[in-house]
Design an enzyme around this catalytic site. Structure first.
Site, PDB file in Angstrom:
ATOM      1  N   ASP B   9       4.004 -21.865  13.723  1.00 18.98           N
ATOM      2  CA  ASP B   9       2.762 -21.537  13.534  1.00 18.98           C
ATOM      3  C   ASP B   9       2.621 -20.040  12.696  1.00 18.98           C
ATOM      4  O   ASP B   9       3.297 -18.570  13.195  1.00 18.98           O
ATOM      5  CB  ASP B   9       2.049 -21.148  14.878  1.00 18.98           C
ATOM      6  CG  ASP B   9       0.493 -20.762  13.985  1.00 18.98           C
ATOM      7  OD1 ASP B   9       0.015 -20.514  12.893  1.00 18.98           O
ATOM      8  OD2 ASP B   9      -0.689 -20.076  15.036  1.00 18.98           O
ATOM      9  N   ASP B 103      -0.360 -24.936   8.275  1.00 21.14           N
ATOM     10  CA  ASP B 103       0.139 -24.087   8.768  1.00 21.14           C
ATOM     11  C   ASP B 103       0.980 -23.944  10.073  1.00 21.14           C
ATOM     12  O   ASP B 103       1.589 -23.037  10.372  1.00 21.14           O
ATOM     13  CB  ASP B 103      -0.360 -22.987   8.915  1.00 21.14           C
ATOM     14  CG  ASP B 103      -1.381 -22.241  10.515  1.00 21.14           C
ATOM     15  OD1 ASP B 103      -2.474 -23.063  10.656  1.00 21.14           O
ATOM     16  OD2 ASP B 103      -1.229 -20.955  10.115  1.00 21.14           O
ATOM     17  N   GLU B 104       0.900 -24.844  10.795  1.00 23.90           N
ATOM     18  CA  GLU B 104       1.840 -25.506  12.084  1.00 23.90           C
ATOM     19  C   GLU B 104       2.386 -26.906  11.674  1.00 23.90           C
ATOM     20  O   GLU B 104       1.467 -27.487  11.398  1.00 23.90           O
ATOM     21  CB  GLU B 104       0.440 -25.925  13.726  1.00 23.90           C
ATOM     22  CG  GLU B 104      -0.599 -24.765  13.632  1.00 23.90           C
ATOM     23  CD  GLU B 104      -1.429 -24.818  14.220  1.00 23.90           C
ATOM     24  OE1 GLU B 104      -1.436 -24.822  15.851  1.00 23.90           O
ATOM     25  OE2 GLU B 104      -2.057 -25.723  13.687  1.00 23.90           O
TER      26      GLU B 104
HETATM   27 MG   LIG Z   1      -2.432 -19.451  12.529  1.00 26.20          MG
END
Ligand SMILES: [Mg+2]
Lengths: 80, 404
Positions: B9, B103-104
């Site tokens: 993340d 973003d993960e």
């Molecule tokens: Mg993040």
């Protein structure tokens, strides 16, 4: 960041590791030496790929774009 | 054998990218907003977070709280490109990657970890490569399921690397506040608190009957979550998608029907075009609407044919909106086509249909060559391209990829 979107002359290196790296560019009649490429990304405009570079000469941030189809460099934006 | 799952993340993703791009923003409190007309902060740098700035906060509120905050207009292309590049890095360690959001990503490294010196080594390598390539920090969580991998990453942020083993899980969870768990928001967290349940340890010891009586069917799941039980299936992009959808947060809130029609046309065209690209026809059209107040709802309608025709999708979507009768200005619009089946390529017996098909196909090829919306429907002309806010459903490739 202000949009500029003007054609510029660029001195760049097509390398074996870093595929493309701009080193120097001329905007108006001023020469800017690129100290650091801080970020790069790619997007498409039709079938052309645009290689974007956020660069700095040590004082100012510029965004340059290289059109892979027309082979034209543009100064896209700057915070100058 | 238990699985080994990694969650990667990015820390304050959009803000970190902007700070990397512009050195004068590094070490300073910045907030990223979607466009100059948008007011919601979509990401805050760690420096801004330390001053109380939160994602989702209004920019005026942020200015009042922290007058020195710098607002930066984000560029979704940077983030989507970075997300695609990150996926390439992940693929070096395992083929089983689920890009969960912009973003993960979850990586199932059960069968490949021995090739790289173990899970912690992979975690450290990933962080190093991301830092070297993009100059930004990622937090990595590792465990035997996704719930705990996510927790490990969350509690080690920023720039974290944490492994929660099966043996450690009970002691980590014992005093962990329930709302730290992925899926327990502040809403459920607060309701649990009112019942005197503040930690995962307590939650895991509650009776199912008690939880079910207060939370309905999710009661059982809550108990399991308190015990750290979670799914470990890392979902790759499947060959046939269940739906094709596009949504966009508008540059400013709108209520005028003409504006809404034009945006719905753009979304319908994007959905239809993706259907045509992948040869998928759908028979259900859904519209998602988010009001200014963030109230969000979805309505759908089944059409009596399978289609990837922009106009049929558009007409159906507009029909749905007309029935709704909007109560507030609209912040986000989305159009989804589902009930998909593959196009068998059958020729239509009605000549008109074939002509329309041919027209659509040539528009598609012109747009392939010269860029999206070079040729488009006349009613779309008033809407200029703009920077929207990225949908959490954005994916680097395949059917769920959305043009932003
Ligand atoms: Mg993040």
């Amino acid at each position: 960041m202000e949009p500029i979107n003007e054609k510029i002359s660029v001195l760049a290196l097509f390398g074996d590791k870093e595929k493309l790296r701009p080193y120097r560019f001329k905007w108006g009649n001023r020469i800017f030496n690129i100290k650091d490429v801080t970020y790069s990304w790619v997007d498409t405009l039709g079938s052309a790929k645009i290689y974007h570079f956020a660069v700095t000469d040590g004082a100012t941030v510029f965004e340059l774009g290289f059109n892979s189809l027309s082979m034209v460099w543009r100064l896209e934006r700057t915070d100058a | 054998m238990p699985k080994t799952i990694i969650l990667v993340d990015m820390d304050a993703f959009f803000a970190s990218v902007e700070q990397q791009c512009n050195p004068s923003l590094r070490g300073r409190p910045i907030g990223v907003i979607g466009s100059d007309k948008r007011t919601v902060i979509t990401a805050a740098s760690y420096e801004a977070k330390a001053l109380g700035i939160k994602t989702g906060m209004n920019k005026f509120e942020a200015k009042r709280l922290c007058p020195e905050i710098i607002l930066v207009i984000g560029n979704n292309r940077k983030y989507t490109h970075t997300c695609s590049e990150l996926a390439k890095i992940y693929a070096r360690y395992t083929p089983d990657v689920e890009v969960y959001s912009i973003d993960e990503a979850f990586l199932d490294i059960t069968d490949t970890q021995h090739l790289f010196g173990g899970a912690m080594e992979i975690g450290a390598q990933l962080k190093k490569e991301i830092k070297k390539t993009f100059g930004i920090n990622a937090s990595v969580g590792i465990s035997h399921n996704k719930l705990l991998a996510k927790l490990a990453s969350d509690i080690s942020k920023p720039d974290g690397l944490r492994y929660i083993s099966m043996e450690d899980a009970p002691s980590v969870l014992e005093d962990m506040p329930t709302d730290k768990l992925w899926g327990i928001g502040r809403g459920i967290g607060n309701r649990l608190k009112l019942m005197g349940i503040t930690t995962c340890g307590q939650l895991g010891r509650m009776s199912e009957t008690f939880l079910r009586s207060h939370f309905g069917i999710i009661g059982e799941r809550l108990k399991e979550m308190g015990q750290g039980i979670g799914s470990f299936s890392v979902l790759k992009e499947t060959a046939i998608a269940k739906s094709i959808g596009h949504s966009m947060t508008l540059p400013k809130d709108i209520i005028n029907m003409r504006d809404i029609e034009a945006h719905i046309l753009k979304l319908s065209e994007m959905v239809a075009r993706r259907g045509r690209l992948y040869n998928l026809l759908g028979e259900v059209v859904s519209v998602v609407i988010r009001y200014k107040s963030f109230k969000t709802f979805t309505r759908q309608k089944k059409i009596n044919t399978h289609t990837y025709d922009t106009h049929i999708i558009y007409d159906t979507a507009i029909g749905i909106i007309k029935v709704i009768r909007l109560a507030e200005p609209v912040r986000l619009l989305g159009v989804t086509l589902s009930g998909l089946r593959e196009d068998s390529g059958q020729m239509s017996i009605f000549n008109e249909c074939n002509k329309k098909d041919a027209l659509i196909k040539s528009m598609d090829s012109i747009n392939d060559k010269y860029g999206e919306f070079t040729v488009s429907w006349a009613s779309y002309l008033d809407i200029r391209r703009h920077l929207g806010v990225i949908s959490p459903a954005w994916r680097p490739s395949g059917l769920r990829r959305t043009d932003v």
